[in-house]
Every structure is written in C-alpha cells, then in structure tokens.
Design a protein around this motif. Structure first.
Motif, PDB file in Angstrom:
ATOM      1  N   PRO A  73       0.833  -1.202   0.000  1.00  0.00           N
ATOM      2  CA  PRO A  73       0.000   0.000   0.000  1.00  0.00           C
ATOM      3  C   PRO A  73       0.872   1.258   0.000  1.00  0.00           C
ATOM      4  CG  PRO A  73      -0.208  -1.207   2.081  1.00  0.00           C
ATOM      5  CD  PRO A  73       0.684  -1.999   1.202  1.00  0.00           C
ATOM      6  N   ALA A  74       0.282   2.350  -0.429  1.00  0.00           N
ATOM      7  CA  ALA A  74       1.014   3.616  -0.481  1.00  0.00           C
ATOM      8  C   ALA A  74       1.560   3.960   0.900  1.00  0.00           C
ATOM      9  CB  ALA A  74       0.095   4.725  -0.966  1.00  0.00           C
ATOM     10  N   ASP A  75       2.772   4.484   0.910  1.00  0.00           N
ATOM     11  CA  ASP A  75       3.445   4.860   2.148  1.00  0.00           C
ATOM     12  C   ASP A  75       3.409   6.384   2.258  1.00  0.00           C
ATOM     13  OD1 ASP A  75       5.208   5.382   4.224  1.00  0.00           O
ATOM     14  OD2 ASP A  75       6.696   3.930   3.547  1.00  0.00           O
ATOM     15  N   PRO A  76       2.816   6.916   3.330  1.00  0.00           N
ATOM     16  CA  PRO A  76       2.673   8.366   3.447  1.00  0.00           C
ATOM     17  C   PRO A  76       3.948   9.099   3.887  1.00  0.00           C
ATOM     18  CG  PRO A  76       1.706   7.291   5.356  1.00  0.00           C
ATOM     19  CD  PRO A  76       2.157   6.197   4.423  1.00  0.00           C
ATOM     20  N   ASP A  77       5.027   8.361   4.121  1.00  0.00           N
ATOM     21  CA  ASP A  77       6.271   9.010   4.572  1.00  0.00           C
ATOM     22  C   ASP A  77       6.868   9.906   3.492  1.00  0.00           C
ATOM     23  OD1 ASP A  77       6.535   8.105   7.178  1.00  0.00           O
ATOM     24  OD2 ASP A  77       7.580   6.278   6.598  1.00  0.00           O
ATOM     25  N   PRO A  78       7.720  10.841   3.907  1.00  0.00           N
ATOM     26  CA  PRO A  78       8.471  11.637   2.925  1.00  0.00           C
ATOM     27  C   PRO A  78       9.347  10.710   2.067  1.00  0.00           C
ATOM     28  CG  PRO A  78       8.774  12.501   5.158  1.00  0.00           C
ATOM     29  CD  PRO A  78       8.025  11.219   5.286  1.00  0.00           C
ATOM     30  N   PRO A  79       9.711  11.139   0.859  1.00  0.00           N
ATOM     31  CA  PRO A  79      10.451  10.279  -0.068  1.00  0.00           C
ATOM     32  C   PRO A  79      11.720   9.647   0.518  1.00  0.00           C
ATOM     33  CG  PRO A  79       9.717  12.256  -1.190  1.00  0.00           C
ATOM     34  CD  PRO A  79       9.377  12.436   0.257  1.00  0.00           C
ATOM     35  N   ALA A  80      12.494  10.383   1.300  1.00  0.00           N
ATOM     36  CA  ALA A  80      13.736   9.825   1.839  1.00  0.00           C
ATOM     37  C   ALA A  80      13.444   8.668   2.800  1.00  0.00           C
ATOM     38  CB  ALA A  80      14.544  10.905   2.548  1.00  0.00           C
ATOM     39  N   LEU A  81      12.429   8.817   3.626  1.00  0.00           N
ATOM     40  CA  LEU A  81      12.073   7.738   4.559  1.00  0.00           C
ATOM     41  C   LEU A  81      11.452   6.559   3.832  1.00  0.00           C
ATOM     42  CD1 LEU A  81      10.713   9.714   7.647  1.00  0.00           C
ATOM     43  CD2 LEU A  81      12.930   8.598   7.346  1.00  0.00           C
ATOM     44  N   ARG A  82      10.687   6.842   2.787  1.00  0.00           N
ATOM     45  CA  ARG A  82      10.117   5.767   1.961  1.00  0.00           C
ATOM     46  C   ARG A  82      11.244   4.954   1.332  1.00  0.00           C
ATOM     47  NH1 ARG A  82       6.061   9.107  -0.045  1.00  0.00           N
ATOM     48  NH2 ARG A  82       7.319   9.593  -1.840  1.00  0.00           N
ATOM     49  N   ALA A  83      12.268   5.653   0.835  1.00  0.00           N
ATOM     50  CA  ALA A  83      13.412   4.971   0.216  1.00  0.00           C
ATOM     51  C   ALA A  83      14.141   4.114   1.253  1.00  0.00           C
ATOM     52  CB  ALA A  83      14.366   5.983  -0.411  1.00  0.00           C
ATOM     53  N   LEU A  84      14.336   4.648   2.447  1.00  0.00           N
ATOM     54  CA  LEU A  84      15.001   3.890   3.510  1.00  0.00           C
ATOM     55  C   LEU A  84      14.189   2.646   3.860  1.00  0.00           C
ATOM     56  CD1 LEU A  84      17.326   3.708   5.527  1.00  0.00           C
ATOM     57  CD2 LEU A  84      15.982   5.118   7.092  1.00  0.00           C
ATOM     58  N   ALA A  85      12.872   2.773   3.947  1.00  0.00           N
ATOM     59  CA  ALA A  85      12.009   1.629   4.253  1.00  0.00           C
ATOM     60  C   ALA A  85      12.107   0.575   3.149  1.00  0.00           C
ATOM     61  CB  ALA A  85      10.563   2.081   4.439  1.00  0.00           C
ATOM     62  N   ARG A  86      12.108   1.020   1.898  1.00  0.00           N
ATOM     63  CA  ARG A  86      12.215   0.056   0.780  1.00  0.00           C
ATOM     64  C   ARG A  86      13.559  -0.664   0.795  1.00  0.00           C
ATOM     65  NH1 ARG A  86       9.463   3.997  -2.868  1.00  0.00           N
ATOM     66  NH2 ARG A  86       7.307   3.293  -2.877  1.00  0.00           N
ATOM     67  N   ILE A  87      14.626   0.083   1.032  1.00  0.00           N
ATOM     68  CA  ILE A  87      15.955  -0.533   1.109  1.00  0.00           C
ATOM     69  C   ILE A  87      15.980  -1.561   2.232  1.00  0.00           C
ATOM     70  CG2 ILE A  87      18.381  -0.083   1.715  1.00  0.00           C
ATOM     71  CD1 ILE A  87      18.013   2.646   0.220  1.00  0.00           C
ATOM     72  N   ASN A  88      15.402  -1.202   3.371  1.00  0.00           N
ATOM     73  CA  ASN A  88      15.370  -2.124   4.501  1.00  0.00           C
ATOM     74  C   ASN A  88      14.567  -3.373   4.174  1.00  0.00           C
ATOM     75  OD1 ASN A  88      13.884  -2.955   7.307  1.00  0.00           O
ATOM     76  ND2 ASN A  88      16.009  -2.324   7.615  1.00  0.00           N
ATOM     77  N   HIS A  89      13.386  -3.211   3.585  1.00  0.00           N
ATOM     78  CA  HIS A  89      12.559  -4.375   3.257  1.00  0.00           C
ATOM     79  C   HIS A  89      13.246  -5.297   2.261  1.00  0.00           C
ATOM     80  CE1 HIS A  89       8.951  -2.074   4.835  1.00  0.00           C
ATOM     81  NE2 HIS A  89       8.971  -3.190   5.513  1.00  0.00           N
ATOM     82  N   TRP A  90      13.794  -4.731   1.189  1.00  0.00           N
ATOM     83  CA  TRP A  90      14.449  -5.573   0.195  1.00  0.00           C
ATOM     84  C   TRP A  90      15.762  -6.142   0.728  1.00  0.00           C
ATOM     85  CZ3 TRP A  90      11.718  -7.751  -3.350  1.00  0.00           C
ATOM     86  CH2 TRP A  90      10.530  -7.152  -3.748  1.00  0.00           C
ATOM     87  N   GLY A  91      16.416  -5.403   1.627  1.00  0.00           N
ATOM     88  CA  GLY A  91      17.604  -5.943   2.299  1.00  0.00           C
ATOM     89  C   GLY A  91      17.239  -7.139   3.161  1.00  0.00           C
ATOM     90  N   LEU A  92      16.109  -7.044   3.869  1.00  0.00           N
ATOM     91  CA  LEU A  92      15.646  -8.185   4.665  1.00  0.00           C
ATOM     92  C   LEU A  92      15.342  -9.381   3.767  1.00  0.00           C
ATOM     93  CD1 LEU A  92      13.408  -6.452   7.344  1.00  0.00           C
ATOM     94  CD2 LEU A  92      15.311  -8.001   7.808  1.00  0.00           C
ATOM     95  N   TYR A  93      14.649  -9.138   2.673  1.00  0.00           N
ATOM     96  CA  TYR A  93      14.382 -10.244   1.745  1.00  0.00           C
ATOM     97  C   TYR A  93      15.696 -10.881   1.289  1.00  0.00           C
ATOM     98  CZ  TYR A  93       9.487  -8.701   1.147  1.00  0.00           C
ATOM     99  OH  TYR A  93       8.176  -8.363   1.336  1.00  0.00           O
ATOM    100  N   ALA A  94      16.671 -10.055   0.937  1.00  0.00           N
ATOM    101  CA  ALA A  94      17.952 -10.581   0.449  1.00  0.00           C
ATOM    102  C   ALA A  94      18.657 -11.431   1.502  1.00  0.00           C
ATOM    103  CB  ALA A  94      18.858  -9.432  -0.002  1.00  0.00           C
ATOM    104  N   VAL A  95      18.780 -10.914   2.720  1.00  0.00           N
ATOM    105  CA  VAL A  95      19.499 -11.691   3.737  1.00  0.00           C
ATOM    106  C   VAL A  95      18.705 -12.923   4.160  1.00  0.00           C
ATOM    107  CG1 VAL A  95      20.876  -9.758   4.582  1.00  0.00           C
ATOM    108  CG2 VAL A  95      18.726 -10.310   5.727  1.00  0.00           C
TER     109      VAL A  95
END
Length: 179
Positions: A73-95
């Motif tokens: 679902p759409a994330d209401p955070d500012p773009p920088a925090l949205r990017a950090l959340a996406r990096i974290n989620h995909w990093g979790l998937y990777a590890v």
C-alpha cells in the motif's frame, strides 16, 4: 484525526508475522546448539534451526511472489524515509534468502539435510572450500539480519511512538470494525 493508511492484504500480513515468528525462534536455536557438546542434543537443535531456515526461505520466496502480484500500500512518509524503508525491506528479503542458502551449502556439504524429520533435501557433493565460503557468508550475514531487523523495529517504534500515524495498522488485522 488522520486518515488510516491502506493495509497490506491478509495474506501479506500472515506471511509477515509467520516469518517474524520463525525468526524469533530460529536465531536462539543455533545459539543453544552451540552451547552443547557434540551429540544428540546439539544435533537436535541444529536440525531444528536448519528446518526453520528452510521454512523461512520458502516463506520469503512466497512473500516476494505475493508482493509482486499485490504491491505494498502507499506509504505516506516523505520520499527519503520511503526509500530507507524500501531498502530495509528488500535488504531483509535478500538476507533471508542468503542465510538459508548458505546454511544449506554448509549443512548439505556431502550429506542430506533433514526437514523436520519428514524428508531430507538432497546433499551436495563434498566441497570443503565451498563449505568454508558458505560458513563465512552465513556467519557474517547474521549481523546484517540483526541490523536490518533492528532498523525495521526502530521504524515501527518511530511510527507508533513518535509519529503516531497508524502505519503499524497496515500490517495488523482490522481492529474495532475499522477497515
């Protein structure tokens, strides 16, 4: 009162919480195993750790497949925090893919890998250099798991305790008739 953020699907929520629950047990099981001398008790804890690791791998693959078919679902955070959340989620998937794969390369180095005593995954031909490399990656990557999980939890605490924006509700079943 702010509008409630859109929710993840029930399937995505279930996959998230089942994965989190398995991780909650998976990590301590290997720590327990390491504290026993070689023998049946140590083997039991390692086999449980390995079986849960395989389960996490399968769940993550299902989660990724589900995610591509059902976007977040759409994330209401500012773009920088949205990017950090996406990096974290995909990093979790990777590890959470790297850890079970390298664990299998270690455990299956010349022998089959039992899955909860139900069946065994085939072992690989004995290859000591590959086993050493897999062990190095597995042991090193655990720290990425800890860091990414802590960052994920910190983001959750920030949304719940500081922003109070209801973002956690996205990953929880509806409460009090809220949809």
């Amino acid at each position: 009162m702010r509008p409630r953020p859109a929710r993840y699907t029930g399937v995505a929520q279930a996959l998230h919480w089942i994965t989190a629950g398995l991780l909650f047990f998976l990590l301590p099981f290997v720590w327990v195993a390491e504290n026993f001398p070689p023998g049946e008790v140590r083997t039991f804890w390692y086999l449980l750790h390995e079986s849960l690791g395989i389960s996490v791998l399968l769940l993550v693959l299902v989660r990724i497949t589900w995610r591509f078919r059902h976007p977040a679902p759409a994330d209401p955070d500012p773009p920088a925090l949205r990017a950090l959340a996406r990096i974290n989620h995909w990093g979790l998937y990777a590890v959470l893919i790297i850890m079970p794969v390298t664990g299998y390369l270690m455990a299956g180095n010349g022998q089959p890998v039992p899955f909860f005593g139900l069946f065994s995954l085939p072992g690989l031909p004995k290859n000591d250099p590959l086993g050493v490399l897999a062990n190095t990656i597995h042991v090193t990557t655990q720290f990425a798991v800890y860091g990414l999980v802590l960052l994920h939890l910190a983001g959750t605490v920030w949304h719940v305790g500081v922003r109070r924006d209801g973002l956690l509700d996205r990953m929880l079943p509806p409460q009090d008739g809220a949809r």
